[in-house]
Design a protein around this motif. Structure first.
Motif: not given
Ligand code: CP
Length: 345
Positions: A70-75, A122-124, A150-155, A288-292
């Motif tokens: 699942a993803s909203t922001r990153t995708r 890619i998210r997996h 890791e989540h390098p682009s978020q960091a 906060h990286p969200l989602p909260r």
């Molecule tokens: N911060 C983050 O990775 O959000 P999503 O899970 O919505 O992509």
């Protein structure tokens, strides 16, 4: 000029390459100089991200946006960033609608898609899986989150946000106090962020986690190897937040464990206006990286800070676009073309 000038030379994408390939798998690929060079490119992207200027440097290029979790922001922000540079995006979401549901391997999936698209995000759910995709291809691959890894682009967008906020407040990151709060065991954003922050000097980290959800030792050892940082671990939110310059709250990653580790987790770990007022000054930044988690009984970050200017979460999400545009520009080798490609809207 917000960032120190790079002392190094040569294309950034050669300097941050992983195994000789133009891929972004981990923040370990960055030095302080190279991360700040990326941020100067992100600054250049700001007017495009705000739609004050237009650039078509990725015209004709196609992004494969493969999200098996699942993803909203990153995708959406990776897709929007690619489109804002003139490219097009093909999305796959979830295993159900991919042939991995029929047993296709990561290797075959990656090899096939390499013939269709020019870059992949890619998210997996499995740690190390995005690196496995990357080994099977020579096109740019970006890790959009690999399980608890890791989540390098978020960091990167988190650090960009901290530097931008500090610049506005006239503060320096060197010597700052950063409080990381919540699920530090399974939260991949904090794993990447603390390693990136460790590139700076003399930081104090307070790590506030419920029992059983503390930061893994391998990350603490890596941060410790930089030297000069102070790391304090506590189970008390109040103790961890006192005097912090940045509070970075995270959600409990309930999807990654059965729940017994949740023992001891309570509303005591919620970052809210009362505790921020009690422990911190007027120029603390709350991130906060969200989602909260807004469901009943969730604890991570209260909505009672929504109108508080110290809450930086939506400035943080906005920064996802220019930072991800910069990542694409570097990995696809077009960052030198952006300045001259700018047109008025
Ligand atoms: N911060 C983050 O990775 O959000 P999503 O899970 O919505 O992509």
């Amino acid at each position: 000029q917000k960032y120190a000038q790079s002392a190094q030379s040569g294309p950034l994408r050669q300097r941050i390459a992983a195994d000789g390939k133009h891929q972004l798998l981990s923040v370990d690929q960055f030095s302080r100089e190279s991360v700040e060079e990326l941020f100067r490119i992100a600054d250049l992207m700001q007017p495009i991200a705000r739609r004050q200027k237009v650039s078509r440097v990725l015209e004709g290029a196609v992004l494969g946006n493969l999200f098996f979790e699942a993803s909203t922001r990153t995708r959406v922000s990776f897709g929007a960033a690619f489109c804002r540079l003139g490219g097009s995006v093909c999305d796959t979401t979830g295993f159900t609608f991919s042939s991995m549901a029929k047993g296709e391997s990561i290797y075959d999936t990656s090899r096939v898609l390499s013939g269709y698209v020019d870059a992949m995000v890619i998210r997996h759910p499995d740690q190390g899986s995005v690196a496995e995709f990357a080994r099977a291809t020579n096109i740019p691959v970006v890790n959009g989150g690999d399980g608890p890894g890791e989540h390098p682009s978020q960091a990167l967008l988190d650090l960009y946000t901290i530097l931008t906020e500090f610049s506005r407040l006239g503060k320096l990151l060197d010597g700052a106090h950063i409080a990381l709060v919540g699920d530090l065991k399974y939260g991949r954003t904090v794993h990447s962020l603390i390693k990136l922050l460790a590139l700076y000097r003399g930081l104090k980290f307070t790590l506030v986690a419920p029992k059983g959800l503390e930061m893994p030792d391998y990350i603490l050892e890596q941060v410790g190897r930089h030297g000069g940082h102070v790391i304090e671990q506590t189970h008390s939110l109040e103790e961890g937040l006192v005097g912090a310059d940045v509070i970075y709250a995270t959600r409990v990653q309930k999807e990654r464990f059965s729940g017994e580790d949740l023992e001891g987790y309570s509303a005591d770990f919620q970052v809210n206006k009362a505790i921020v007022d009690q422990c911190c000054g007027p120029d603390v930044i709350v991130m906060h990286p969200l989602p909260r988690d807004s469901r009943e009984g969730a604890n991570d970050l209260s909505v009672d800070l929504n109108d508080d200017p110290r809450l930086a979460i939506f400035r943080q999400t906005d920064n996802g676009i220019p930072v991800r545009m910069a990542i694409f520009a570097v990995l696809l080798g077009v960052e030198g073309l952006v300045q001259h490609s700018l047109r008025d809207v």
